[in-house]
Design an enzyme around this catalytic site. Structure first.
Site, PDB file in Angstrom:
ATOM      1  N   SER A   9       0.815  -1.100   0.130  1.00  8.66           N
ATOM      2  CA  SER A   9      -0.090  -0.029   0.034  1.00  8.66           C
ATOM      3  C   SER A   9       0.958   1.163   0.011  1.00  8.66           C
ATOM      4  O   SER A   9       0.208   2.328   0.178  1.00  8.66           O
ATOM      5  CB  SER A   9      -1.086  -0.021   1.189  1.00  8.66           C
ATOM      6  OG  SER A   9      -1.914  -0.809   1.100  1.00  8.66           O
ATOM      7  N   ASP A  10       2.169   1.081  -0.060  1.00  4.74           N
ATOM      8  CA  ASP A  10       2.841   2.458  -0.158  1.00  4.74           C
ATOM      9  C   ASP A  10       4.233   2.304  -0.930  1.00  4.74           C
ATOM     10  O   ASP A  10       5.368   2.653  -0.321  1.00  4.74           O
ATOM     11  CB  ASP A  10       3.169   2.984   1.199  1.00  4.74           C
ATOM     12  CG  ASP A  10       3.509   4.396   1.287  1.00  4.74           C
ATOM     13  OD1 ASP A  10       2.977   5.221   0.445  1.00  4.74           O
ATOM     14  OD2 ASP A  10       4.006   5.339   2.226  1.00  4.74           O
TER      15      ASP A  10
END
Length: 161
Positions: A9-10
């Site tokens: 997610s990042d």
């Protein structure tokens, strides 16, 4: 075979740690603050506070829809584009919803068609059409790069990207 996957997610250049171990170049991911664990068929709901960096977010996250590991593939495509060119493929988050990355400009002239195709494969707007991580490793640009001998530290020949 793994029963669960970590959805990062990042993924972005700032979260890549690069080193050389026993003569091999190693890249590791850092900052798992917004990561979640999923099985191969699960999705996660968008957390408006911990959704990752917007310019690396895929269309499904920008639209507030549930997302899967395909979101990390999108972020890897954005990261590859940024690392090769030095700038983002989309001017703003809204552009990522409907436009396609541009390979115009002198900076892209020495970049191979394989590299461009790799980025385009990862930046499919529909997550169902993005390759899995295992499939991405088999794309021609990565297969070609993996078959080549390591280059001297700090030197990248223009025709090798």
């Amino acid at each position: 075979m793994l029963s669960t996957l970590a959805l990062r997610s990042d993924i972005k250049p700032e979260n890549l740690l690069c080193s050389i171990v026993d003569g091999l170049e190693v890249v590791k991911l850092a900052d798992f603050g917004s990561a979640v664990q999923l099985d191969h068929t699960s999705t996660a709901s968008v957390d408006p506070v911990a959704q990752g960096t917007t310019l690396y977010s895929p269309p499904e996250v920008l639209n507030g829809l549930s997302y899967s590991c395909a979101a990390d593939i999108w972020a890897a495509g954005i990261t590859a584009y940024v690392l090769i060119s030095g700038y983002f493929p989309f001017g703003c988050a809204a552009d990522a919803l409907s436009s396609h990355p541009s390979f115009d400009g002198e900076g892209w002239l020495p970049v191979s068609v394989r590299a461009r195709d790799f980025i385009l494969d990862l930046l499919q707007h529909d997550p169902a059409f993005r390759p899995s991580a295992q499939e991405a490793l088999l794309l021609p640009w990565l297969r070609y790069r993996a078959a080549r001998p390591p280059m001297m530290a700090g030197y990248v020949a223009p025709s090798s990207i």
